[in-house]
Scaffold this motif. Structure first.
Motif, PDB file in Angstrom:
ATOM      1  N   LEU A 117     114.636 -29.406 -29.272  1.00  0.00           N
ATOM      2  CA  LEU A 117     113.770 -30.114 -28.325  1.00  0.00           C
ATOM      3  C   LEU A 117     114.267 -31.538 -28.086  1.00  0.00           C
ATOM      4  N   ASN A 118     114.735 -32.182 -29.137  1.00  0.00           N
ATOM      5  CA  ASN A 118     115.207 -33.559 -29.008  1.00  0.00           C
ATOM      6  C   ASN A 118     116.370 -33.654 -28.020  1.00  0.00           C
ATOM      7  N   VAL A 119     117.314 -32.752 -28.147  1.00  0.00           N
ATOM      8  CA  VAL A 119     118.461 -32.744 -27.231  1.00  0.00           C
ATOM      9  C   VAL A 119     118.013 -32.423 -25.811  1.00  0.00           C
ATOM     10  N   ALA A 120     117.223 -31.373 -25.664  1.00  0.00           N
ATOM     11  CA  ALA A 120     116.854 -30.890 -24.334  1.00  0.00           C
ATOM     12  C   ALA A 120     115.992 -31.897 -23.577  1.00  0.00           C
ATOM     13  N   MET A 121     115.024 -32.506 -24.248  1.00  0.00           N
ATOM     14  CA  MET A 121     114.141 -33.420 -23.522  1.00  0.00           C
ATOM     15  C   MET A 121     114.869 -34.706 -23.139  1.00  0.00           C
ATOM     16  N   ASN A 122     115.797 -35.172 -23.989  1.00  0.00           N
ATOM     17  CA  ASN A 122     116.568 -36.354 -23.624  1.00  0.00           C
ATOM     18  C   ASN A 122     117.562 -36.049 -22.514  1.00  0.00           C
ATOM     19  N   HIS A 141     110.218 -42.410 -24.212  1.00  0.00           N
ATOM     20  CA  HIS A 141     110.177 -42.585 -25.665  1.00  0.00           C
ATOM     21  C   HIS A 141     108.880 -43.248 -26.116  1.00  0.00           C
ATOM     22  N   ALA A 142     108.254 -44.023 -25.232  1.00  0.00           N
ATOM     23  CA  ALA A 142     106.945 -44.597 -25.561  1.00  0.00           C
ATOM     24  C   ALA A 142     105.907 -43.494 -25.752  1.00  0.00           C
ATOM     25  N   THR A 143     106.037 -42.398 -24.993  1.00  0.00           N
ATOM     26  CA  THR A 143     105.083 -41.303 -25.160  1.00  0.00           C
ATOM     27  C   THR A 143     105.284 -40.590 -26.491  1.00  0.00           C
ATOM     28  N   PHE A 144     106.498 -40.639 -27.043  1.00  0.00           N
ATOM     29  CA  PHE A 144     106.711 -40.106 -28.396  1.00  0.00           C
ATOM     30  C   PHE A 144     105.854 -40.878 -29.390  1.00  0.00           C
ATOM     31  N   SER A 145     105.889 -42.218 -29.292  1.00  0.00           N
ATOM     32  CA  SER A 145     105.073 -43.048 -30.178  1.00  0.00           C
ATOM     33  C   SER A 145     103.590 -42.812 -29.930  1.00  0.00           C
ATOM     34  N   ALA A 146     103.228 -42.614 -28.659  1.00  0.00           N
ATOM     35  CA  ALA A 146     101.836 -42.316 -28.341  1.00  0.00           C
ATOM     36  C   ALA A 146     101.408 -40.976 -28.941  1.00  0.00           C
ATOM     37  N   GLY A 147     102.327 -40.019 -28.978  1.00  0.00           N
ATOM     38  CA  GLY A 147     102.029 -38.731 -29.597  1.00  0.00           C
ATOM     39  C   GLY A 147     101.757 -38.864 -31.083  1.00  0.00           C
ATOM     40  N   SER A 148     102.505 -39.731 -31.755  1.00  0.00           N
ATOM     41  CA  SER A 148     102.271 -39.975 -33.176  1.00  0.00           C
ATOM     42  C   SER A 148     100.889 -40.588 -33.394  1.00  0.00           C
ATOM     43  N   LEU A 149     100.524 -41.526 -32.519  1.00  0.00           N
ATOM     44  CA  LEU A 149      99.206 -42.151 -32.621  1.00  0.00           C
ATOM     45  C   LEU A 149      98.105 -41.121 -32.389  1.00  0.00           C
ATOM     46  N   ARG A 269     108.632 -50.290 -25.449  1.00  0.00           N
ATOM     47  CA  ARG A 269     109.166 -49.177 -24.672  1.00  0.00           C
ATOM     48  C   ARG A 269     108.549 -49.087 -23.281  1.00  0.00           C
ATOM     49  N   VAL A 270     107.337 -49.577 -23.123  1.00  0.00           N
ATOM     50  CA  VAL A 270     106.730 -49.616 -21.799  1.00  0.00           C
ATOM     51  C   VAL A 270     107.500 -50.561 -20.875  1.00  0.00           C
ATOM     52  N   PHE A 271     107.968 -51.694 -21.432  1.00  0.00           N
ATOM     53  CA  PHE A 271     108.649 -52.707 -20.627  1.00  0.00           C
ATOM     54  C   PHE A 271     110.173 -52.611 -20.680  1.00  0.00           C
ATOM     55  N   ALA A 272     110.710 -51.802 -21.593  1.00  0.00           N
ATOM     56  CA  ALA A 272     112.156 -51.807 -21.830  1.00  0.00           C
ATOM     57  C   ALA A 272     112.978 -51.316 -20.646  1.00  0.00           C
ATOM     58  N   ASP A 273     112.431 -50.435 -19.818  1.00  0.00           N
ATOM     59  CA  ASP A 273     113.197 -49.982 -18.654  1.00  0.00           C
ATOM     60  C   ASP A 273     113.492 -51.135 -17.708  1.00  0.00           C
ATOM     61  N   GLY A 274     112.562 -52.057 -17.579  1.00  0.00           N
ATOM     62  CA  GLY A 274     112.811 -53.255 -16.783  1.00  0.00           C
ATOM     63  C   GLY A 274     113.864 -54.145 -17.414  1.00  0.00           C
ATOM     64  N   TRP A 275     113.840 -54.261 -18.745  1.00  0.00           N
ATOM     65  CA  TRP A 275     114.867 -55.044 -19.440  1.00  0.00           C
ATOM     66  C   TRP A 275     116.242 -54.432 -19.229  1.00  0.00           C
ATOM     67  N   ARG A 276     116.303 -53.104 -19.270  1.00  0.00           N
ATOM     68  CA  ARG A 276     117.579 -52.409 -19.087  1.00  0.00           C
ATOM     69  C   ARG A 276     118.160 -52.705 -17.712  1.00  0.00           C
ATOM     70  N   ALA A 277     117.302 -52.685 -16.688  1.00  0.00           N
ATOM     71  CA  ALA A 277     117.768 -52.948 -15.333  1.00  0.00           C
ATOM     72  C   ALA A 277     118.216 -54.396 -15.165  1.00  0.00           C
ATOM     73  N   ARG A 278     117.543 -55.308 -15.854  1.00  0.00           N
ATOM     74  CA  ARG A 278     117.841 -56.733 -15.684  1.00  0.00           C
ATOM     75  C   ARG A 278     119.059 -57.165 -16.489  1.00  0.00           C
ATOM     76  N   TRP A 279     119.149 -56.732 -17.734  1.00  0.00           N
ATOM     77  CA  TRP A 279     120.202 -57.236 -18.631  1.00  0.00           C
ATOM     78  C   TRP A 279     121.237 -56.194 -19.030  1.00  0.00           C
ATOM     79  N   GLY A 280     120.961 -54.921 -18.796  1.00  0.00           N
ATOM     80  CA  GLY A 280     121.895 -53.876 -19.188  1.00  0.00           C
ATOM     81  C   GLY A 280     121.582 -53.325 -20.568  1.00  0.00           C
ATOM     82  N   THR A 323     117.027 -46.277 -29.324  1.00  0.00           N
ATOM     83  CA  THR A 323     117.225 -44.841 -29.105  1.00  0.00           C
ATOM     84  C   THR A 323     117.233 -44.458 -27.626  1.00  0.00           C
ATOM     85  N   PRO A 324     116.341 -44.988 -26.772  1.00  0.00           N
ATOM     86  CA  PRO A 324     116.445 -44.628 -25.340  1.00  0.00           C
ATOM     87  C   PRO A 324     117.797 -44.993 -24.736  1.00  0.00           C
TER      88      PRO A 324
END
Length: 400
Positions: A117-122, A141-149, A269-280, A323-324
């Motif tokens: 599942l880890n390979v396929a979902m990523n 990946h934030a939803t993974f943490s939400a699933g744990s909660l 993880r909620v905000f990290a996609d924006g960081w990725r776009a801005r800084w790489g 990890t993302p």
């Protein structure tokens, strides 16, 4: 209208893949929350519990060749759905295990399914990013943490209602089956080839389907993933005990360690996609993992409850995007690279906590947490050896 957006291909795919990430976090935390009850029911020693935890990591690590073959044979969509359904069935099987050897077999099988599942979902998440040119891996990946909660809340409620582990795991299996149905309609039918992969390399030629030795770049990704998931898993399992036994926090404050780490990871993880776009991706990994290791190390040297909580916050915030970013980079190298990196990630996540426990037993828990800080710094060192490519630009509607 909000309802009409559900028909948008990107959003529909994002929700379907998020259900897979939620499933994995929920399933993992569900059985982890009942380890004390399983220990009592099977009459296990502390050492046997450690081996039981290691069995899942071993199952995930040794299954790499099989998962690589299944990815090529079935595709990520079918592999994800089958693995997720298998994980739902693994919970009642573990609860019904009559003895320790059977429980070991179930946990080993659980590790195999987690690897699939880890390979396929990523792979699905990376394909969604490439196809629609939008960042989403960190939010997934934030939803993974939400699933744990969510699993922790369900475990608390079920434990209050009944002592039966089988009843608890049965309810959890039903919820996982519902998530499986949710995922079926939105998953991508076919993976998007890596953006830097020539068309002829993506063609299904028999020679191309043979597994080859991993490249040096893939090995550096594996190292970064192992160190990152060791840090992530160990913080979740040992932070409360560190606060209680080393920082001498009260019984009421000790659980805040897990809450701080998990909460900061979800926020990051909620905000990290924006960081990725801005800084790489490369800069996000380098700065984040360095801050995580340095913050935790400073907290360990300072001692006390408040510095510990601050250090845990630094770790959760800094390590969350590792990890993302690594998964996205591995997916661009092809399914075999992604499979190996994901297997190493699952192994680190499951084997990290027992490893820190061994270090703590040989010296002290403070030294064990020091190894966690060192793992975060090691991620930064490995990240300097990875060739990071530009991430997709986040569009306004994707961030909404």
């Amino acid at each position: 209208m909000r309802v009409s957006r559900l028909n948008e291909p990107f959003l529909r795919g994002q929700l379907a893949i998020a259900a897979l990430f939620l499933s994995l976090g929920f399933q993992y935390a569900t059985w982890a929350a009942r380890i004390p009850a399983l220990k009592s029911d099977l009459d296990l020693s502390a050492g046997e519990v450690g081996v039981l935890l290691m069995a899942a990591g071993v199952g995930s690590a040794v299954t790499f060749p099989a998962v690589a073959y299944l990815m090529r044979r079935l595709g990520s969509r079918r592999l994800a759905l089958l693995s997720q359904l298998g994980l739902a069935l693994a919970l009642p099987a573990l609860a019904a295990a009559p003895n320790y050897p059977v429980a070991l077999v179930v946990m080993c099988a659980d590790g195999v399914l987690v690897g699939g599942l880890n390979v396929a979902m990523n792979a699905q998440g990376a394909a969604l990013e490439t196809r629609h040119e939008r960042n989403t891996m960190a939010r997934l990946h934030a939803t993974f943490s939400a699933g744990s909660l969510l699993a922790a809340l369900v475990a608390s409620g079920m434990t209050a209602a009944t002592d039966s582990v089988l009843a608890h795991f049965g309810v959890a299996a039903v919820l996982l089956a519902a998530l499986n149905l949710t995922s079926r309609t939105g998953l991508l039918e076919q993976d998007t080839p890596a953006e830097d992969t020539p068309a002829e390399a993506a063609a299904p030629e028999p020679a191309r389907r043979r597994w080859t030795l991993p490249s040096r770049l893939t090995l550096w990704m594996c190292c970064a993933m192992v160190f990152g998931t060791v840090a992530e898993g160990a913080m979740n399992d040992w932070s409360a005990l560190y606060l209680k036994d080393v920082a001498e926090a009260s019984a009421e404050l000790a659980p805040l360690g897990i809450a701080v780490v998990s909460g900061m990871m979800v926020v990051a993880r909620v905000f990290a996609d924006g960081w990725r776009a801005r800084w790489g991706d490369g800069r996000v990994v380098l700065v984040g993992s360095t801050a995580a290791g340095a913050g935790l190390a400073a907290a360990l040297v300072s001692g006390g409850v408040a510095p510990a909580l601050a250090g845990f916050a630094c770790m959760g915030l800094g390590i969350a995007a590792v990890t993302p970013c690594v998964y996205a980079a591995a997916a661009r190298q092809g399914s075999d690279a992604l499979t190996l990196v994901a297997a190493m990630g699952t192994t680190g996540l499951l084997a990290g906590p027992p490893l820190i426990g061994f270090i703590a037993s040989a010296s002290s828990l403070a030294w064990g947490m020091g190894a966690v800080a060192a793992s975060a710094v090691a991620v930064a060192l490995c990240g300097t050896r990875i060739r990071w490519t530009a991430t997709p630009v986040v569009r306004e509607e994707a961030a909404a």
